[in-house]
Motif scaffolding. Sequence first.
Motif, short mmCIF file in Angstrom:
data_model
loop_
_atom_site.label_atom_id
_atom_site.label_comp_id
_atom_site.label_asym_id
_atom_site.label_seq_id
_atom_site.Cartn_x
_atom_site.Cartn_y
_atom_site.Cartn_z
N VAL A 143 3.69 -56.33 -22.48
CA VAL A 143 3.88 -54.91 -22.78
C VAL A 143 4.74 -54.28 -21.69
CG1 VAL A 143 1.70 -54.73 -24.03
CG2 VAL A 143 1.78 -54.17 -21.61
N GLN A 144 5.44 -53.25 -22.07
CA GLN A 144 6.35 -52.57 -21.13
C GLN A 144 6.45 -51.10 -21.51
OE1 GLN A 144 10.94 -52.94 -20.93
NE2 GLN A 144 10.19 -54.49 -19.49
N VAL A 145 6.56 -50.25 -20.50
CA VAL A 145 6.80 -48.82 -20.69
C VAL A 145 8.05 -48.46 -19.91
CG1 VAL A 145 5.89 -46.49 -20.41
CG2 VAL A 145 4.33 -48.36 -20.96
N ARG A 146 8.96 -47.73 -20.55
CA ARG A 146 10.22 -47.34 -19.91
C ARG A 146 10.32 -45.81 -19.81
NH1 ARG A 146 14.79 -51.36 -22.66
NH2 ARG A 146 13.57 -53.29 -22.47
N TYR A 147 10.84 -45.37 -18.68
CA TYR A 147 11.06 -43.94 -18.48
C TYR A 147 12.49 -43.60 -18.87
CZ TYR A 147 11.06 -39.37 -16.16
OH TYR A 147 11.14 -38.02 -15.89
N GLY A 148 12.64 -42.71 -19.85
CA GLY A 148 13.96 -42.35 -20.35
C GLY A 148 14.60 -41.22 -19.55
N ARG A 149 15.91 -41.12 -19.67
CA ARG A 149 16.63 -40.04 -18.98
C ARG A 149 16.23 -38.66 -19.52
NH1 ARG A 149 20.92 -42.06 -15.88
NH2 ARG A 149 21.55 -44.19 -16.38
N ASP A 150 15.61 -38.64 -20.70
CA ASP A 150 15.17 -37.36 -21.27
C ASP A 150 13.79 -36.95 -20.75
OD1 ASP A 150 13.74 -39.38 -22.48
OD2 ASP A 150 13.92 -38.59 -24.51
N GLY A 151 13.22 -37.73 -19.80
CA GLY A 151 11.94 -37.37 -19.21
C GLY A 151 10.74 -37.83 -20.01
N ARG A 152 10.96 -38.64 -21.05
CA ARG A 152 9.85 -39.14 -21.86
C ARG A 152 9.65 -40.63 -21.61
NH1 ARG A 152 11.16 -37.09 -27.84
NH2 ARG A 152 13.18 -38.06 -27.31
N TRP A 153 8.48 -41.13 -22.04
CA TRP A 153 8.10 -42.52 -21.81
C TRP A 153 8.11 -43.28 -23.14
CZ3 TRP A 153 7.21 -44.27 -16.84
CH2 TRP A 153 7.12 -43.28 -15.86
N TYR A 154 8.72 -44.46 -23.11
CA TYR A 154 8.93 -45.25 -24.33
C TYR A 154 8.17 -46.58 -24.25
CZ TYR A 154 12.75 -42.00 -25.36
OH TYR A 154 13.50 -40.88 -25.62
N PRO A 155 7.34 -46.89 -25.25
CA PRO A 155 6.57 -48.15 -25.22
C PRO A 155 7.35 -49.30 -25.86
CG PRO A 155 5.83 -46.80 -27.06
CD PRO A 155 6.91 -46.00 -26.36
N PHE A 156 7.17 -50.51 -25.30
CA PHE A 156 7.80 -51.71 -25.83
C PHE A 156 6.80 -52.87 -25.80
CE2 PHE A 156 11.33 -49.14 -24.52
CZ PHE A 156 12.36 -49.45 -25.38
N VAL A 157 7.01 -53.84 -26.69
CA VAL A 157 6.23 -55.08 -26.68
C VAL A 157 7.20 -56.26 -26.70
CG1 VAL A 157 4.19 -54.10 -27.80
CG2 VAL A 157 6.03 -55.05 -29.21
#
Length: 350
Positions: A309-323
């Motif tokens: 699992v992975q969580v990424r911080y976007g340039r828009d200030g939101r957090w994006y989940p990945f698997v």
Amino acid sequence: MTAAKGFPAFAPQRAGARFATSWWGRAWLKALEDTSLDHTLLAKGRAYAKTGQLGPITVSAGRIAAVAEGEYTAAVHVAPVAPAFVEQIAAKAGHLAALLDGDLPYDLVELLPGVGDLEPECDCPDWGHPCKHAAALCYQASWLLDRDPFLLMLMRGLDKDDLIASLQRATAPTGTPVAEAYAHGTPPLPSLALTDPPFCEPLEVEPAPGIDPAALRVLAADAALRARELLVSGATAVLTEFHDRVRLAATHDLDIGLPAAVQSWRYGGSDALDTLTTSWNPPKQAVARAGWQLPGFEVSRNHWTLGDVQVRYGRDGRWYPFVDSDGDWFPAGPPEPDPATALAATQPAD
């Protein structure tokens, strides 16, 4: 003249250490694996790359090399890039900015080697193609490429400083200076008082030679959709060719062979797609916030990873989940305002 660059030897890695977290690093390894004649030797190369026995790596035009086990010289030869490639990079202003920020735009994919573009060699007695030493060199090179995609330029015969100078010459401004153009002011734009425009029936086109009615209907519907967006909001995003291709596929359910990109757009539009395809160094406040909400996660730039699992911080200030999906990161849900909430999307439903 392109200059060689040296990198210190990698220390021993833990058994579960991953190779190539960037899409271009994975493409580099795919070229190696597609070229290999013996996947058993590739497995040995992956294991050897983590032992810390490979010496410092030298990257130069058309070649990467390292000394293995103190006596063998392993190298991989890379074909030079065509001179016209500089013009292709200069065609879009964002290319240089992305490269300087440690990202490789998808539409510079031609920079990456394909099948047969990597030619490994080693003076060890193993006849493998590649042997474990040359394979380990390629796997360790993927870590270097993750950090700096400009190394691909060097491998292809282009020095970073020379490339920047060439791009600056290619993108030098021409035409009327801004100060002169606006010396006498600009006329005001007319005000628009528009209500929500109605939806119209889709365009119907009769079959004709050289015309695909289905494709034309999609383009017409999309043009109407974007015109509606412009009329209602007064603004519309300016997209790159790649972004617009993904947007079309996501909006009209088209198959373009990029499922992760299309799903990212459906979850969060252009911001989500950028978070999938690029990495960057987030502000310290975001790193500190994630530190206590995501304990135990491995951090690389704006990526927080734990297992699959992975969580990424976007340039828009939101957090994006990945698997993890067969070695690639796939979007697991829409963006969230904090990392813990985003992480919940990666967990299976009860």
